[in-house]
Design an enzyme around this catalytic site. Structure first.
Site, short mmCIF file in Angstrom:
data_model
loop_
_atom_site.label_atom_id
_atom_site.label_comp_id
_atom_site.label_asym_id
_atom_site.label_seq_id
_atom_site.Cartn_x
_atom_site.Cartn_y
_atom_site.Cartn_z
N THR A 1 -0.46 -11.39 2.46
CA THR A 1 0.15 -12.39 1.57
C THR A 1 -0.95 -13.15 0.81
O THR A 1 -0.87 -13.33 -0.41
CB THR A 1 1.02 -13.37 2.39
OG1 THR A 1 2.09 -12.63 2.96
CG2 THR A 1 1.55 -14.51 1.55
N ASN B 1 8.07 -1.48 1.80
CA ASN B 1 8.24 -1.87 3.19
C ASN B 1 9.67 -1.68 3.70
O ASN B 1 9.89 -1.59 4.89
CB ASN B 1 7.80 -3.33 3.39
CG ASN B 1 8.34 -4.25 2.32
OD1 ASN B 1 8.15 -4.00 1.13
ND2 ASN B 1 9.04 -5.28 2.71
N GLN C 1 1.69 -1.81 3.40
CA GLN C 1 2.60 -1.02 4.24
C GLN C 1 2.13 0.43 4.40
O GLN C 1 2.52 1.10 5.35
CB GLN C 1 3.99 -1.04 3.57
CG GLN C 1 5.15 -0.70 4.47
CD GLN C 1 5.30 -1.64 5.66
OE1 GLN C 1 5.44 -1.17 6.78
NE2 GLN C 1 5.28 -2.94 5.43
N SER D 1 -3.27 -5.10 5.04
CA SER D 1 -2.91 -6.03 6.11
C SER D 1 -3.39 -5.46 7.43
O SER D 1 -3.21 -4.26 7.70
CB SER D 1 -1.38 -6.20 6.12
OG SER D 1 -0.97 -6.82 7.31
N HIS E 1 -2.33 -6.31 10.64
CA HIS E 1 -1.31 -6.04 11.67
C HIS E 1 -0.40 -4.87 11.29
O HIS E 1 0.21 -4.24 12.14
CB HIS E 1 -0.53 -7.31 12.03
CG HIS E 1 0.36 -7.87 10.97
ND1 HIS E 1 1.70 -7.67 10.93
CD2 HIS E 1 0.07 -8.63 9.89
CE1 HIS E 1 2.22 -8.31 9.89
NE2 HIS E 1 1.25 -8.89 9.24
N THR F 1 -14.51 -20.81 7.61
CA THR F 1 -15.16 -19.93 8.58
C THR F 1 -14.21 -18.78 8.89
O THR F 1 -13.03 -19.00 9.13
CB THR F 1 -15.49 -20.72 9.86
OG1 THR F 1 -16.27 -21.84 9.48
CG2 THR F 1 -16.24 -19.87 10.85
N CYS G 1 18.37 -12.52 5.98
CA CYS G 1 19.20 -13.68 6.28
C CYS G 1 18.35 -14.92 6.07
O CYS G 1 17.37 -15.13 6.76
CB CYS G 1 19.65 -13.60 7.72
SG CYS G 1 20.94 -14.77 8.09
N1 PLP Z 1 3.11 -6.51 1.33
C1 PLP Z 1 3.95 -5.67 1.95
C2 PLP Z 1 4.35 -4.41 1.27
C3 PLP Z 1 4.44 -5.97 3.23
O1 PLP Z 1 5.26 -5.12 3.83
C4 PLP Z 1 4.04 -7.18 3.84
C5 PLP Z 1 4.55 -7.57 5.16
O2 PLP Z 1 5.55 -7.10 5.62
C6 PLP Z 1 3.17 -8.03 3.15
C7 PLP Z 1 2.72 -7.65 1.90
C8 PLP Z 1 2.70 -9.30 3.74
O3 PLP Z 1 1.84 -9.03 4.81
P1 PLP Z 1 1.26 -10.16 5.77
O4 PLP Z 1 2.26 -10.29 6.88
O5 PLP Z 1 -0.05 -9.62 6.27
O6 PLP Z 1 1.12 -11.40 5.00
#
Ligand code: PLP
Length: 348
Positions: A30, A112, A140, A160, A162, A200, A288
Protein backbone atom coordinates in the site's frame (compact mmCIF):
# COMPACT_ATOMS: atom_id res chain seq x y z
CA UNK A 1 21.71 -4.34 10.96
CA UNK A 2 22.69 -2.54 7.77
CA UNK A 3 24.09 -5.80 6.42
CA UNK A 4 20.75 -7.57 6.96
CA UNK A 5 18.82 -4.83 5.17
CA UNK A 6 21.25 -4.74 2.24
CA UNK A 7 21.21 -8.56 1.91
CA UNK A 8 17.39 -8.42 1.79
CA UNK A 9 17.57 -5.67 -0.83
CA UNK A 10 19.65 -7.94 -3.05
CA UNK A 11 17.29 -10.91 -2.59
CA UNK A 12 14.22 -8.82 -3.41
CA UNK A 13 15.98 -7.25 -6.41
CA UNK A 14 17.01 -10.67 -7.73
CA UNK A 15 13.45 -11.97 -7.51
CA UNK A 16 12.24 -9.34 -9.99
CA UNK A 17 15.43 -9.00 -12.02
CA UNK A 18 16.22 -5.51 -10.73
CA UNK A 19 19.27 -3.75 -9.32
CA UNK A 20 19.49 -3.70 -5.52
CA UNK A 21 20.13 0.06 -5.54
CA UNK A 22 16.72 0.53 -7.17
CA UNK A 23 14.73 -1.19 -4.40
CA UNK A 24 12.98 1.25 -2.05
CA UNK A 25 11.76 -0.56 1.04
CA UNK A 26 8.42 0.44 2.54
CA UNK A 27 6.16 -1.02 5.21
CA UNK A 28 3.62 -2.48 2.75
CA UNK A 29 2.56 -2.64 -0.87
CA UNK A 30 0.00 0.00 0.00
CA UNK A 31 2.84 2.39 0.87
CA UNK A 32 4.71 1.44 -2.29
CA UNK A 33 1.62 2.19 -4.40
CA UNK A 34 1.13 5.53 -2.65
CA UNK A 35 4.74 6.43 -3.36
CA UNK A 36 4.45 5.37 -7.00
CA UNK A 37 1.25 7.22 -7.83
CA UNK A 38 2.66 10.68 -8.00
CA UNK A 39 2.98 12.77 -11.13
CA UNK A 40 6.18 14.48 -9.97
CA UNK A 41 8.54 11.71 -11.13
CA UNK A 42 11.47 13.38 -12.86
CA UNK A 43 12.98 11.62 -15.86
CA UNK A 44 15.98 13.16 -17.60
CA UNK A 45 15.12 14.14 -21.16
CA UNK A 46 11.49 13.07 -20.87
CA UNK A 47 8.33 15.21 -20.71
CA UNK A 48 6.58 16.02 -17.42
CA UNK A 49 3.73 13.77 -16.40
CA UNK A 50 0.41 15.57 -16.38
CA UNK A 51 -2.22 12.85 -16.58
CA UNK A 52 -2.94 9.65 -14.70
CA UNK A 53 -4.82 6.47 -15.61
CA UNK A 54 -5.37 3.27 -13.66
CA UNK A 55 -7.29 0.13 -14.57
CA UNK A 56 -10.79 -0.28 -13.19
CA UNK A 57 -9.80 -3.47 -11.37
CA UNK A 58 -6.90 -2.11 -9.29
CA UNK A 59 -6.51 -2.64 -5.56
CA UNK A 60 -7.85 0.23 -3.45
CA UNK A 61 -4.27 1.23 -2.58
CA UNK A 62 -3.81 2.22 -6.23
CA UNK A 63 -7.25 3.68 -6.89
CA UNK A 64 -7.29 5.69 -3.66
CA UNK A 65 -3.54 6.07 -3.39
CA UNK A 66 -3.16 8.51 -6.23
CA UNK A 67 -1.51 11.83 -5.61
CA UNK A 68 -3.90 14.08 -3.67
CA UNK A 69 -3.45 16.90 -6.19
CA UNK A 70 -4.43 14.63 -9.02
CA UNK A 71 -8.20 14.52 -8.96
CA UNK A 72 -8.67 13.65 -12.60
CA UNK A 73 -7.76 9.97 -12.80
CA UNK A 74 -8.97 8.04 -15.84
CA UNK A 75 -10.31 4.54 -15.16
CA UNK A 76 -9.38 2.11 -17.93
CA UNK A 77 -12.03 -0.54 -18.65
CA UNK A 78 -11.51 -4.32 -18.76
CA UNK A 79 -13.31 -6.90 -20.88
CA UNK A 80 -15.62 -9.65 -19.62
CA UNK A 81 -12.61 -11.78 -18.68
CA UNK A 82 -11.12 -8.97 -16.61
CA UNK A 83 -8.33 -8.21 -19.10
CA UNK A 84 -7.49 -4.57 -19.82
CA UNK A 85 -9.10 -3.16 -22.96
CA UNK A 86 -6.01 -2.21 -25.00
CA UNK A 87 -8.17 -0.30 -27.50
CA UNK A 88 -9.41 1.96 -24.69
CA UNK A 89 -5.81 2.48 -23.54
CA UNK A 90 -4.79 3.42 -27.10
CA UNK A 91 -7.67 5.88 -27.34
CA UNK A 92 -6.70 7.54 -24.06
CA UNK A 93 -3.02 7.74 -25.01
CA UNK A 94 -4.00 9.30 -28.34
CA UNK A 95 -6.11 11.86 -26.55
CA UNK A 96 -3.16 12.73 -24.31
CA UNK A 97 -0.89 12.97 -27.36
CA UNK A 98 -3.33 15.27 -29.18
CA UNK A 99 -3.31 17.57 -26.14
CA UNK A 100 0.49 17.52 -26.10
CA UNK A 101 0.46 15.67 -22.78
CA UNK A 102 1.58 12.39 -21.32
CA UNK A 103 1.13 10.68 -18.00
CA UNK A 104 1.46 7.83 -15.55
CA UNK A 105 -0.43 4.60 -16.18
CA UNK A 106 -0.83 1.98 -13.47
CA UNK A 107 -2.01 -1.56 -14.22
CA UNK A 108 -1.54 -4.56 -11.92
CA UNK A 109 0.26 -7.73 -12.98
CA UNK A 110 -2.38 -10.04 -11.49
CA UNK A 111 -5.70 -9.30 -9.90
CA UNK A 112 -6.13 -10.10 -6.24
CA UNK A 113 -9.79 -11.17 -6.62
CA UNK A 114 -9.77 -13.19 -9.83
CA UNK A 115 -6.08 -13.95 -10.39
CA UNK A 116 -6.42 -12.60 -13.96
CA UNK A 117 -3.01 -11.67 -15.39
CA UNK A 118 -2.78 -8.45 -17.42
CA UNK A 119 -0.75 -8.05 -20.64
CA UNK A 120 1.58 -5.65 -18.83
CA UNK A 121 4.41 -5.90 -21.39
CA UNK A 122 2.08 -4.68 -24.15
CA UNK A 123 0.71 -1.98 -21.88
CA UNK A 124 4.21 -0.75 -20.95
CA UNK A 125 5.22 -0.60 -24.64
CA UNK A 126 2.18 1.52 -25.49
CA UNK A 127 2.70 3.86 -22.53
CA UNK A 128 6.39 4.31 -23.39
CA UNK A 129 5.63 4.99 -27.06
CA UNK A 130 3.56 7.86 -25.70
CA UNK A 131 6.43 9.16 -23.53
CA UNK A 132 4.61 8.07 -20.35
CA UNK A 133 5.59 6.24 -17.18
CA UNK A 134 4.32 2.76 -16.36
CA UNK A 135 3.70 1.49 -12.82
CA UNK A 136 2.79 -2.13 -12.21
CA UNK A 137 1.36 -3.35 -8.90
CA UNK A 138 2.77 -6.88 -8.81
CA UNK A 139 1.92 -7.47 -5.12
CA UNK A 140 -0.36 -10.39 -5.85
CA UNK A 141 1.73 -11.96 -8.62
CA UNK A 142 5.35 -11.91 -7.44
CA UNK A 143 6.38 -15.33 -6.17
CA UNK A 144 3.47 -17.02 -7.96
CA UNK A 145 4.40 -16.36 -11.59
CA UNK A 146 7.67 -15.12 -13.13
CA UNK A 147 8.01 -11.37 -12.83
CA UNK A 148 10.93 -9.46 -14.32
CA UNK A 149 10.85 -5.66 -14.22
CA UNK A 150 13.03 -5.69 -17.36
CA UNK A 151 10.86 -8.07 -19.34
CA UNK A 152 7.73 -6.12 -18.45
CA UNK A 153 9.70 -2.92 -18.97
CA UNK A 154 7.98 -1.33 -15.99
CA UNK A 155 9.32 1.94 -14.62
CA UNK A 156 7.93 1.19 -11.17
CA UNK A 157 6.95 -2.14 -9.64
CA UNK A 158 5.22 -2.81 -6.31
CA UNK A 159 5.90 -5.90 -4.20
CA UNK A 160 4.45 -7.06 -0.88
CA UNK A 161 6.36 -9.28 1.57
CA UNK A 162 3.43 -11.08 3.15
CA UNK A 163 1.87 -11.89 -0.23
CA UNK A 164 4.89 -13.98 -1.11
CA UNK A 165 5.14 -15.78 2.21
CA UNK A 166 7.27 -13.24 4.10
CA UNK A 167 6.41 -11.35 7.28
CA UNK A 168 3.89 -8.53 7.59
CA UNK A 169 5.23 -5.00 7.69
CA UNK A 170 7.40 -4.95 4.57
CA UNK A 171 6.94 -4.06 0.93
CA UNK A 172 8.97 -2.44 -1.81
CA UNK A 173 8.73 -0.05 -4.70
CA UNK A 174 11.27 -1.15 -7.29
CA UNK A 175 12.52 1.37 -9.86
CA UNK A 176 13.36 0.26 -13.37
CA UNK A 177 16.15 2.82 -13.63
CA UNK A 178 18.21 4.85 -11.17
CA UNK A 179 17.71 7.94 -13.31
CA UNK A 180 14.14 8.17 -12.01
CA UNK A 181 13.80 10.75 -9.27
CA UNK A 182 10.89 11.57 -7.00
CA UNK A 183 11.11 14.86 -5.06
CA UNK A 184 8.17 14.04 -2.77
CA UNK A 185 8.99 11.58 0.00
CA UNK A 186 6.24 9.26 1.13
CA UNK A 187 7.35 9.89 4.72
CA UNK A 188 9.60 12.87 5.37
CA UNK A 189 12.44 12.75 7.87
CA UNK A 190 15.90 11.19 7.61
CA UNK A 191 17.52 10.07 4.41
CA UNK A 192 16.58 6.39 4.53
CA UNK A 193 15.49 4.64 1.34
CA UNK A 194 16.82 7.28 -1.05
CA UNK A 195 15.08 9.87 1.11
CA UNK A 196 11.72 8.53 -0.12
CA UNK A 197 10.57 6.69 2.98
CA UNK A 198 12.15 8.08 6.14
CA UNK A 199 12.35 6.24 9.44
CA UNK A 200 14.55 3.48 10.81
CA UNK A 201 13.92 0.40 8.72
CA UNK A 202 11.91 -2.50 10.16
CA UNK A 203 14.95 -4.77 10.07
CA UNK A 204 13.33 -8.07 11.18
CA UNK A 205 10.51 -7.72 8.65
CA UNK A 206 12.91 -6.75 5.85
CA UNK A 207 15.26 -9.63 6.66
CA UNK A 208 12.27 -12.00 6.50
CA UNK A 209 11.16 -10.39 3.24
CA UNK A 210 14.60 -11.19 1.80
CA UNK A 211 14.47 -14.81 2.93
CA UNK A 212 10.94 -15.19 1.51
CA UNK A 213 12.04 -13.64 -1.80
CA UNK A 214 14.93 -16.11 -2.10
CA UNK A 215 12.63 -19.05 -1.27
CA UNK A 216 9.98 -17.82 -3.72
CA UNK A 217 12.55 -17.56 -6.54
CA UNK A 218 13.85 -21.05 -5.75
CA UNK A 219 10.37 -22.65 -5.52
CA UNK A 220 8.60 -20.75 -8.32
CA UNK A 221 8.37 -23.58 -10.86
CA UNK A 222 7.33 -26.29 -8.39
CA UNK A 223 4.88 -23.94 -6.67
CA UNK A 224 3.17 -23.04 -9.94
CA UNK A 225 2.93 -26.66 -11.05
CA UNK A 226 1.56 -27.90 -7.72
CA UNK A 227 -0.95 -25.04 -7.35
CA UNK A 228 -2.22 -25.40 -10.88
CA UNK A 229 -2.77 -29.15 -10.43
CA UNK A 230 -4.76 -28.54 -7.23
CA UNK A 231 -6.73 -25.68 -8.75
CA UNK A 232 -7.61 -27.76 -11.83
CA UNK A 233 -8.75 -30.57 -9.55
CA UNK A 234 -10.95 -28.17 -7.57
CA UNK A 235 -12.37 -26.54 -10.70
CA UNK A 236 -13.23 -29.91 -12.25
CA UNK A 237 -14.95 -31.12 -9.06
CA UNK A 238 -16.93 -27.89 -8.71
CA UNK A 239 -17.94 -28.01 -12.36
CA UNK A 240 -19.22 -31.57 -11.91
CA UNK A 241 -21.13 -30.66 -8.74
CA UNK A 242 -22.43 -27.30 -9.93
CA UNK A 243 -22.97 -27.35 -13.70
CA UNK A 244 -24.25 -23.74 -13.57
CA UNK A 245 -21.06 -22.53 -11.96
CA UNK A 246 -19.53 -19.39 -13.45
CA UNK A 247 -15.75 -19.21 -13.21
CA UNK A 248 -14.67 -15.58 -13.43
CA UNK A 249 -11.79 -14.91 -15.81
CA UNK A 250 -11.89 -18.51 -17.03
CA UNK A 251 -10.81 -17.52 -20.54
CA UNK A 252 -7.86 -15.44 -19.35
CA UNK A 253 -4.42 -16.35 -18.04
CA UNK A 254 -4.79 -16.58 -14.27
CA UNK A 255 -2.54 -17.03 -11.25
CA UNK A 256 -2.16 -20.75 -10.55
CA UNK A 257 -3.56 -20.49 -7.02
CA UNK A 258 -6.63 -18.30 -7.43
CA UNK A 259 -10.18 -19.30 -8.21
CA UNK A 260 -13.20 -17.02 -8.16
CA UNK A 261 -16.52 -18.68 -8.89
CA UNK A 262 -20.24 -18.33 -8.34
CA UNK A 263 -23.16 -20.68 -8.41
CA UNK A 264 -26.34 -18.70 -9.12
CA UNK A 265 -28.64 -18.69 -6.10
CA UNK A 266 -25.90 -19.60 -3.60
CA UNK A 267 -25.43 -16.24 -1.89
CA UNK A 268 -21.86 -15.72 -0.71
CA UNK A 269 -23.08 -14.19 2.54
CA UNK A 270 -24.54 -17.61 3.50
CA UNK A 271 -21.98 -19.95 1.94
CA UNK A 272 -19.09 -18.06 3.49
CA UNK A 273 -20.47 -18.57 7.01
CA UNK A 274 -21.33 -22.22 6.35
CA UNK A 275 -17.84 -22.93 5.00
CA UNK A 276 -16.30 -21.06 7.91
CA UNK A 277 -18.19 -23.36 10.32
CA UNK A 278 -16.53 -26.28 8.51
CA UNK A 279 -13.14 -24.66 9.15
CA UNK A 280 -12.71 -23.48 5.55
CA UNK A 281 -11.61 -19.91 4.95
CA UNK A 282 -12.53 -18.39 1.63
CA UNK A 283 -13.40 -14.80 0.73
CA UNK A 284 -16.52 -13.48 -0.85
CA UNK A 285 -16.41 -11.47 -4.04
CA UNK A 286 -18.07 -8.68 -2.15
CA UNK A 287 -16.58 -6.45 0.47
CA UNK A 288 -18.46 -5.71 3.65
CA UNK A 289 -17.88 -2.19 4.88
CA UNK A 290 -19.87 -0.12 7.38
CA UNK A 291 -22.46 -2.88 7.66
CA UNK A 292 -23.29 -2.75 3.96
CA UNK A 293 -22.34 -5.53 1.57
CA UNK A 294 -20.67 -3.90 -1.41
CA UNK A 295 -20.46 -5.79 -4.67
CA UNK A 296 -16.90 -6.28 -5.90
CA UNK A 297 -15.69 -3.43 -8.14
CA UNK A 298 -13.63 -6.01 -10.04
CA UNK A 299 -16.61 -8.18 -10.97
CA UNK A 300 -18.67 -5.06 -11.70
CA UNK A 301 -15.95 -3.83 -14.08
CA UNK A 302 -16.11 -7.24 -15.80
CA UNK A 303 -19.84 -6.70 -16.41
CA UNK A 304 -21.01 -9.31 -13.90
CA UNK A 305 -24.61 -8.70 -12.76
CA UNK A 306 -24.91 -7.74 -9.05
CA UNK A 307 -27.00 -10.83 -8.21
CA UNK A 308 -24.33 -13.19 -9.57
CA UNK A 309 -21.48 -11.14 -8.11
CA UNK A 310 -23.21 -11.53 -4.74
CA UNK A 311 -22.64 -15.30 -5.05
CA UNK A 312 -18.92 -15.03 -5.85
CA UNK A 313 -16.46 -16.94 -3.69
CA UNK A 314 -12.74 -16.45 -3.95
CA UNK A 315 -10.54 -19.42 -3.11
CA UNK A 316 -6.80 -18.87 -2.71
CA UNK A 317 -4.67 -21.98 -2.44
CA UNK A 318 -1.76 -21.61 -0.04
CA UNK A 319 1.77 -22.90 -0.40
CA UNK A 320 0.90 -25.72 2.01
CA UNK A 321 -2.54 -26.68 0.58
CA UNK A 322 -2.95 -30.45 0.09
CA UNK A 323 -5.08 -32.76 -2.07
CA UNK A 324 -6.92 -33.82 1.11
CA UNK A 325 -7.88 -30.21 1.79
CA UNK A 326 -9.26 -29.84 -1.73
CA UNK A 327 -11.31 -33.02 -1.23
CA UNK A 328 -12.50 -31.68 2.14
CA UNK A 329 -13.62 -28.46 0.45
CA UNK A 330 -15.49 -30.30 -2.31
CA UNK A 331 -17.29 -32.56 0.21
CA UNK A 332 -18.28 -29.51 2.27
CA UNK A 333 -19.49 -27.69 -0.85
CA UNK A 334 -21.63 -30.67 -1.90
CA UNK A 335 -23.18 -30.88 1.59
CA UNK A 336 -23.88 -27.16 1.56
CA UNK A 337 -25.66 -27.29 -1.79
CA UNK A 338 -27.71 -30.30 -0.73
CA UNK A 339 -28.80 -28.63 2.54
CA UNK A 340 -29.69 -25.42 0.74
CA UNK A 341 -31.71 -27.21 -1.94
CA UNK A 342 -33.54 -29.29 0.70
CA UNK A 343 -34.39 -26.18 2.70
CA UNK A 344 -35.67 -24.47 -0.43
CA UNK A 345 -37.72 -27.54 -1.32
CA UNK A 346 -39.32 -27.63 2.16
CA UNK A 347 -40.06 -23.91 2.02
CA UNK A 348 -41.74 -24.22 -1.41
N1 PLP B 1 -2.01 -4.59 -4.27
C1 PLP B 1 -2.64 -5.76 -4.42
C2 PLP B 1 -2.90 -6.28 -5.79
C3 PLP B 1 -3.04 -6.51 -3.29
O1 PLP B 1 -3.65 -7.67 -3.46
C4 PLP B 1 -2.78 -5.97 -2.01
C5 PLP B 1 -3.21 -6.67 -0.80
O2 PLP B 1 -4.08 -7.50 -0.81
C6 PLP B 1 -2.12 -4.74 -1.91
C7 PLP B 1 -1.75 -4.09 -3.07
C8 PLP B 1 -1.80 -4.14 -0.60
O3 PLP B 1 -0.81 -4.90 0.04
P1 PLP B 1 -0.33 -4.62 1.53
O4 PLP B 1 -1.22 -5.46 2.39
O5 PLP B 1 1.09 -5.11 1.58
O6 PLP B 1 -0.46 -3.20 1.81
Amino acid sequence: MRKLVEAARHEVADLVDALAKNVVFCASATEANNLALNLDWQRPGKPSLRRMAVSSVEHASVTNGAHPQNTDIALLPVDGQGVLDLGALDALLNEWRENGETGLVSVMLANNETGVVQPVGEIAARVHANGGLFHCDAAQAVGKIPCSINEIDADLLTISSHKLGGPLGAGALVLGSDSLHQPNALIRGGGQEKGLRAGTENVPALAGFGVAARAAARDLATYAEKSLALRSMLEAALRETSPDMVLFGEGATRLPNTLNFAEPGMAAETTLIALDLEGISVSSGSACSSGKVKVSHVLTAMGVAPALAGCALRVSLGRETTVQEIEFFVTAWKRLRKNLHERRHRAA
